[in-house]
Write an enzyme that holds these catalytic residues in place. Structure first.
Site, PDB file in Angstrom:
ATOM      1  N   ARG A 143       0.860  -1.178   0.000  1.00 38.59           N
ATOM      2  CA  ARG A 143       0.000   0.000   0.000  1.00 38.59           C
ATOM      3  C   ARG A 143       0.896   1.228   0.000  1.00 38.59           C
ATOM      4  NH1 ARG A 143      -3.276  -3.028  -1.403  1.00 38.59           N
ATOM      5  NH2 ARG A 143      -5.278  -3.562  -0.466  1.00 38.59           N
ATOM      6  N   HIS A 194      -1.585   0.214  -9.578  1.00 38.00           N
ATOM      7  CA  HIS A 194      -2.126  -0.768  -8.624  1.00 38.00           C
ATOM      8  C   HIS A 194      -2.718  -1.987  -9.354  1.00 38.00           C
ATOM      9  CE1 HIS A 194      -3.977  -1.205  -4.336  1.00 38.00           C
ATOM     10  NE2 HIS A 194      -3.687  -2.391  -4.862  1.00 38.00           N
ATOM     11  N   GLU A 221      -4.735   7.281  -4.397  1.00 38.77           N
ATOM     12  CA  GLU A 221      -5.005   6.606  -5.676  1.00 38.77           C
ATOM     13  C   GLU A 221      -6.381   6.998  -6.198  1.00 38.77           C
ATOM     14  OE1 GLU A 221      -4.411   2.389  -5.198  1.00 38.77           O
ATOM     15  OE2 GLU A 221      -2.308   2.622  -4.709  1.00 38.77           O
TER      16      GLU A 221
HETATM   17  C1  DGY Z   1      -5.147  -6.458  -2.652  1.00 37.69           C
HETATM   18  O1  DGY Z   1      -5.708  -7.523  -2.888  1.00 37.69           O
HETATM   19  O2  DGY Z   1      -5.000  -6.022  -1.510  1.00 37.69           O
HETATM   20  C2  DGY Z   1      -4.691  -5.713  -3.835  1.00 37.69           C
HETATM   21  O3  DGY Z   1      -3.895  -4.650  -3.520  1.00 37.69           O
HETATM   22  C3  DGY Z   1      -5.888  -5.272  -4.666  1.00 37.69           C
HETATM   23  O4  DGY Z   1      -5.681  -5.677  -5.959  1.00 37.69           O
END
Ligand code: DGY
Length: 326
Positions: free
Chosen positions: A238, A286, A267
């Protein structure tokens, strides 16, 4: 009256057919635009189940509007967009999509590492922009990956899958995690070390820890200063695990050599963001788990969890497991 479900993103019809047979399903009509907050605040009032994606903040304020909500099925393994405490307090189940995305996300993390190291995106843009005039010894020369040291911060399932790929590249594998991973140590040869040792010794520092109050901005100015000048920082967890302003300074001041980023504090990131102006940043929108098969599998788990909860069965992948003990 049939239980009702609100889906915050347009999904292919065949993915929600099963739900439509048994429940009243409403779905936001856009694939690439988030549902506006006011729409979500109004839809949540009556629904029994909510299907969310990572860009939907499910806050205490939103949950407080829900009169019948029993489950939030989040299409992601991460659930930092959801106030778990607030949901648990209200007896609302929160489900995520672990396991099915492990290998796909590890593939992308390693692809990002390779791309950042070997300047793949920069080189692809270079040739398409007609800048290639002749072969030259150091044209777009990057960093080797083979036999270098990778430091994986956050050795969950995705971390271990990245480590397996690194082993294939003959890399020395360091990891830092809340708990030791004997399997990864014995089978892959990963070495556990302190966070400081990891950032000081690694040629590639890979962030894969989930975003929590403890991990927020764990990669800050002090940390970037301790990294090797030749190191690359790769973030596939993240955005907010790194302090982006400090990362920007570290890249501009050449404290570190480059970054590969699949995630950002805000984002979608604006194209004007200073990080995106740097040649030594390889940026992706992402897409860690974005293969067709995996995205379908993630939707399938959400659908299954919703169905199970609305028909009185245990969900498959529950985050707030304490609700089962009540
Ligand atoms: C997750 O699964 O946490 C990813 O970042 C989303 O695609």
């Amino acid at each position: 009256m049939k239980p009702s479900i609100y889906i915050t993103r347009k999904l292919p019809d065949e993915c929600v057919l099963e739900l439509q047979e048994k429940f009243d399903v409403k779905m936001w009509d856009h694939e690439e635009i988030s549902v506006p907050r006011e729409v979500l605040f109004s839809e949540i009032e009556e629904v029994d189940a909510l299907f969310t994606v990572v860009s939907d903040p499910v806050t205490e304020e939103l949950l407080a509007k829900a009169k019948n909500l029993r489950v939030v099925a989040n299409m992601a393994v991460g659930y930092d967009n959801i106030d778990i405490e607030a949901a648990t307090k209200r007896g609302i189940y929160v489900c995520n999509t672990p396991d099915v995305l492990t290998e796909t996300t590890a593939d992308l993390t390693f692809a990002l590492l390779l791309a950042a190291a070997r300047r793949v995106v920069e080189a692809a843009e270079f040739i398409k922009e007609g800048k290639w005039q002749s072969w030259s010894p150091f044209l777009l020369a990057g960093h080797d990956v083979y036999q270098k040291t990778i430091g994986i911060c956050g050795m969950g399932k995705i971390g271990e899958a990245v480590a397996r790929r690194a082993k294939g590249f003959g890399m020395e594998i360091l990891y830092h995690n809340r708990s030791r991973k004997p399997q990864a140590e014995q089978v892959i040869g990963a070495k556990y070390c302190s966070f400081d040792e990891l950032i000081e010794k690694s040629d590639f520092v890979v962030a894969l820890a989930p975003l929590t109050a403890e991990t927020k901005h764990m990669f800050n100015a002090d940390v970037f200063k301790k990294m090797k000048h030749s190191a690359l920082f790769i973030n596939a967890s993240r955005g907010a695990v790194a302090d982006e302003a400090s990362l920007y300074d570290a890249l501009v001041d050449k404290q570190i050599a480059g970054a590969g980023l699949d995630v950002f504090e805000q984002e979608p990131i604006s194209a004007d963001h200073p990080l995106l102006k740097l040649a030594n940043v390889t940026a992706l929108p992402h897409i860690g788990s974005a293969s067709i098969d995996t995205r379908r599998a993630m939707i399938h788990i959400c659908v299954e969890n919703i169905q199970r909860i609305l028909t009185g069965q245990e969900p498959k992948t529950l985050v707030n497991t304490q609700l089962l003990e009540r």
